[in-house]
Write a protein that holds these residues in place. Structure first.
Motif, PDB file in Angstrom:
ATOM      1  N   ASP A 275      18.764 -14.026 -36.430  1.00  0.00           N
ATOM      2  CA  ASP A 275      19.524 -15.280 -36.464  1.00  0.00           C
ATOM      3  C   ASP A 275      19.998 -15.586 -37.879  1.00  0.00           C
ATOM      4  OD1 ASP A 275      19.471 -15.895 -33.797  1.00  0.00           O
ATOM      5  OD2 ASP A 275      17.641 -17.113 -33.900  1.00  0.00           O
TER       6      ASP A 275
ATOM      7  N   TRP B  14      22.788 -12.683 -38.727  1.00  0.00           N
ATOM      8  CA  TRP B  14      24.016 -12.615 -37.933  1.00  0.00           C
ATOM      9  C   TRP B  14      24.398 -13.948 -37.271  1.00  0.00           C
ATOM     10  CZ3 TRP B  14      20.842  -8.031 -37.649  1.00  0.00           C
ATOM     11  CH2 TRP B  14      21.431  -6.918 -38.243  1.00  0.00           C
ATOM     12  N   GLY B  15      23.595 -14.981 -37.528  1.00  0.00           N
ATOM     13  CA  GLY B  15      23.910 -16.287 -36.955  1.00  0.00           C
ATOM     14  C   GLY B  15      23.379 -16.433 -35.539  1.00  0.00           C
ATOM     15  N   THR B  16      23.355 -17.665 -35.058  1.00  0.00           N
ATOM     16  CA  THR B  16      22.763 -17.918 -33.743  1.00  0.00           C
ATOM     17  C   THR B  16      23.782 -17.820 -32.604  1.00  0.00           C
ATOM     18  OG1 THR B  16      23.082 -20.260 -34.179  1.00  0.00           O
ATOM     19  CG2 THR B  16      20.893 -19.392 -34.589  1.00  0.00           C
ATOM     20  N   ASP B  17      25.057 -17.772 -32.946  1.00  0.00           N
ATOM     21  CA  ASP B  17      26.061 -17.644 -31.884  1.00  0.00           C
ATOM     22  C   ASP B  17      26.163 -16.200 -31.422  1.00  0.00           C
ATOM     23  OD1 ASP B  17      26.648 -20.303 -32.087  1.00  0.00           O
ATOM     24  OD2 ASP B  17      28.232 -19.982 -33.590  1.00  0.00           O
ATOM     25  N   PRO B  18      26.402 -16.007 -30.130  1.00  0.00           N
ATOM     26  CA  PRO B  18      26.592 -14.647 -29.650  1.00  0.00           C
ATOM     27  C   PRO B  18      27.828 -14.012 -30.300  1.00  0.00           C
ATOM     28  CG  PRO B  18      26.668 -16.221 -27.820  1.00  0.00           C
ATOM     29  CD  PRO B  18      26.501 -17.004 -29.062  1.00  0.00           C
ATOM     30  N   ILE B  19      27.722 -12.735 -30.595  1.00  0.00           N
ATOM     31  CA  ILE B  19      28.855 -11.993 -31.154  1.00  0.00           C
ATOM     32  C   ILE B  19      29.459 -11.176 -30.021  1.00  0.00           C
ATOM     33  CG2 ILE B  19      29.525 -10.153 -32.740  1.00  0.00           C
ATOM     34  CD1 ILE B  19      27.072 -11.028 -34.464  1.00  0.00           C
ATOM     35  N   TYR B  20      30.752 -11.401 -29.765  1.00  0.00           N
ATOM     36  CA  TYR B  20      31.383 -10.681 -28.658  1.00  0.00           C
ATOM     37  C   TYR B  20      31.831  -9.307 -29.121  1.00  0.00           C
ATOM     38  CZ  TYR B  20      30.847 -15.002 -26.258  1.00  0.00           C
ATOM     39  OH  TYR B  20      30.266 -16.093 -25.687  1.00  0.00           O
TER      40      TYR B  20
ATOM     41  N   TYR C 264      28.372  -9.110 -25.241  1.00  0.00           N
ATOM     42  CA  TYR C 264      28.047  -9.779 -26.509  1.00  0.00           C
ATOM     43  C   TYR C 264      26.697  -9.316 -27.038  1.00  0.00           C
ATOM     44  CZ  TYR C 264      24.893 -12.723 -23.763  1.00  0.00           C
ATOM     45  OH  TYR C 264      23.895 -13.168 -22.941  1.00  0.00           O
TER      46      TYR C 264
ATOM     47  N   SER D 299      23.294 -10.979 -29.003  1.00  0.00           N
ATOM     48  CA  SER D 299      22.624 -12.161 -29.544  1.00  0.00           C
ATOM     49  C   SER D 299      21.185 -11.795 -29.863  1.00  0.00           C
ATOM     50  CB  SER D 299      22.672 -13.318 -28.544  1.00  0.00           C
ATOM     51  OG  SER D 299      21.708 -13.106 -27.540  1.00  0.00           O
ATOM     52  N   SER D 300      20.532 -12.639 -30.615  1.00  0.00           N
ATOM     53  CA  SER D 300      19.188 -12.289 -31.071  1.00  0.00           C
ATOM     54  C   SER D 300      18.175 -12.272 -29.921  1.00  0.00           C
ATOM     55  CB  SER D 300      18.732 -13.269 -32.150  1.00  0.00           C
ATOM     56  OG  SER D 300      18.735 -14.586 -31.615  1.00  0.00           O
TER      57      SER D 300
END
Lengths: 291, 261
Positions: free
Chosen positions: A114, A117-123, A217, A219-220
């Motif tokens: 998180d 790469w951040g908490t938003d899903p990466i598409y 996507y 995500s963590s």
């Protein structure tokens, strides 16, 4: 008919994903008695790194896709081997502490992902064929299911060949059956532990790249949510049995898909029910040797 | 047979204690293993014979001094302490182990069991093939499907395929048919020509045939050491230490007694 085909092949694709995690879990438990709750993190890291590879190489073609799968496998293997070497090895035979350290690593690594790469899903995108569908007996099957099934079959064959034809494979098979007798033959079984973790991590890394293609996507939490089902698959298949994990992965995922469609979205419930039935009727699992 | 007191020593055990799951199974065991011939480790069931062997190998938690004098590199004078080392290192020094209940890998083939056991650069495949022709005839068979006797042969073969400086053999004839007992004893006799053996054995005919010295354990301690045949000739000691009556220990049928056919 087309619905059945769709559910069946999609189920097998999901089962392939389960198998890519469960194979490592099962081998690790079989040889070392370690329940590795950090296994989902190997997958998640593989997914992120696979995405990074695709991003850096900047092309949605097959060469980049294959490269990201291979890099994902390598990173998963390295992460897993390091986990064994630095954390698990010191806790040899101390199973409760092993569970605690792997749970801790799972939580910490999710927080780390998180953070990075951040908490938003990466598409993610891949080769355009992967996003398309193929018509089979009237059913439109998403193409990434075929890649998942192919990859898991290759991983299964690869692991089986490794176990059958290499010295380490021989040590692992013997160690799954009787670890202390392996050491009593003058073999340092701990090296095999690292190898098994690396193999499991590589399979999970492959699973991570393919899971991001399956879901669309990264995500963590992607590894953790799959890990639950992989554990169920491992228990149903019989802890320590690779072929048991393969059969159970297909069974669980197909059942889940059918229940979700025909029984009003009760797939997860039906899977847990199956787990309960197996534990009651056959506690050692489908192909497990002993309870 | 000589009492073996004057021969050199391959292994000394001093004050060995061992635990299994926190339970003390060996209290305070001290003995020497001579560098030639077969030395029998005797005693009733559950006195700690198997645990003593496992303690020497580090397969269970142990304390005490175990010194090995078979390491050519360090010379015979000082010996090598085994009690702090891990099992695989101990075995690599040239200590072969044939466990109680055989412990072959049932899901591996005969050939794989043997291949796994090979530690030497030049494993003695021909020697093993000569001793156990029955095994060589079935390399692809899963060890779990072998008969009890064949499994014991395989377990022995796994140890004998390497050149050892000491063999630790735990109840090799347990649960075997009399004719097979004879074959196992033959193989051990052949092996013992070149390597000292510490043998746990309940079959006193086999002990009489093979062993020179005897060590008796009771309640986790050594209560008697001496000549094996002298012990077995003594009805009183045999009954007291081993809990068997004269007919098991007292037959005078000499060395061929192990084979009943």
């Amino acid at each position: 008919m087309s619905t059945v085909i769709l559910l069946l092949i999609t189920g097998l694709g999901l089962g392939a994903l389960y198998f890519l995690i469960a194979s490592g879990l099962s081998l690790i438990y079989g040889l070392m008695g370690v329940l590795n709750f950090a296994h989902g993190s190997f997958l998640t890291l593989g997914a992120y790194i696979g995405w990074e590879v695709a991003r850096v190489l900047g092309a949605d073609n097959w060469a980049v896709f294959i490269a990201s799968v291979l890099v994902g496998a390598a990173v998963g293997a390295a992460f897993a081997a390091a986990t064994e070497f630095f954390l698990i090895r010191k806790l040899y035979e101390r199973h409760i502490e092993q569970v605690l350290v792997t749970v801790g690593l799972a939580l910490a690594s999710v927080a780390l992902f998180d953070g990075i790469w951040g908490t938003d899903p990466i598409y993610v995108t891949g080769p355009s064929w992967l996003g398309g569908t193929t018509e089979i007996l009237g059913a439109s099957i998403p193409n990434n299911r075929f890649i998942l099934i192919l990859a898991s079959v290759l991983v299964l064959l690869g692991i089986v060949a490794f176990l059958k034809y290499t010295r380490y494979g021989l040590i692992i098979r013997a160690g799954v059956e009787n670890r202390s007798m392996v050491t009593a033959l003058g073999i340092d079984v701990r090296r095999a532990f690292t190898v098994v973790f690396a193999i499991g991590g590589a399979a999970a890394g492959v699973g991570g790249v393919l899971a991001s293609s399956y879901y669309g996507y990264v995500s963590s939490g992607i590894g953790g949510s799959l890990l639950i089902f992989a554990f169920i698959v491992t228990v149903i298949g019989g802890l320590g049995s690779l072929s048991g994990a393969a059969i159970a992965a297909a069974l669980v995922a197909v059942l889940q898909q059918f229940a979700n469609f025909y029984l009003g979205g009760t797939g997860d419930f039906v899977v847990v029910l199956l787990l309960a039935v197996v534990l009651l009727v056959r506690p050692s699992g489908l192909l497990g040797s002993k309870a | 047979m000589s009492s073996g007191n004057s021969t050199a020593t391959i292994l000394t055990v001093r004050g060995l204690s061992a635990k299994i799951a926190g339970q003390q199974v060996v209290e305070d065991v001290s003995f020497d293993v001579p560098s030639t011939g077969v030395t029998a480790l005797l005693g009733r069931n559950g006195v700690g014979k198997t645990s003593t062997i496992k303690g020497i190998l580090g397969l269970i938690e142990r304390r005490g001094e175990v010194t090995f004098f078979g390491d050519g590199a360090s010379g015979n004078a000082a010996g090598v302490r085994l009690d702090r080392q891990r099992t695989h290192r101990i075995v690599q020094r040239g200590i072969g182990y044939v466990p109680e209940d055989r412990e072959v890998f049932s899901k591996l083939t005969v050939a794989e069991n043997l291949r796994l056991a090979e530690r030497d650069a030049n494993p003695r495949r021909d020697f093993v093939a000569e001793l156990f022709p029955d095994l060589v005839a079935r390399p692809g068979q899963l060890a779990g499907t072998l008969s009890g006797g064949q499994q014991q042969m395989l377990s022995l073969a796994r140890a004998l395929i390497n050149t050892n400086k000491l063999l630790l053999v735990d109840e090799p004839t347990k649960g075997l048919a009399p004719i097979i007992v004879g074959e196992v004893a033959d193989a051990l006799a052949e092996a013992a020509k070149t390597v000292p053996v510490l043998l746990v054995e309940q079959n006193l005919q086999v002990v009489r045939r093979l062993a020179a010295g005897a060590i008796v354990i009771e309640g986790g301690r050594v209560v008697h050491t001496g000549d094996a045949n002298e012990l077995l000739e003594d009805d009183d000691m045999t009954r007291r230490f081993l809990g068997v009556h004269a007919e098991a220990g007292g037959q005078k049928s000499a060395d061929s007694g192990a084979t009943t056919s």
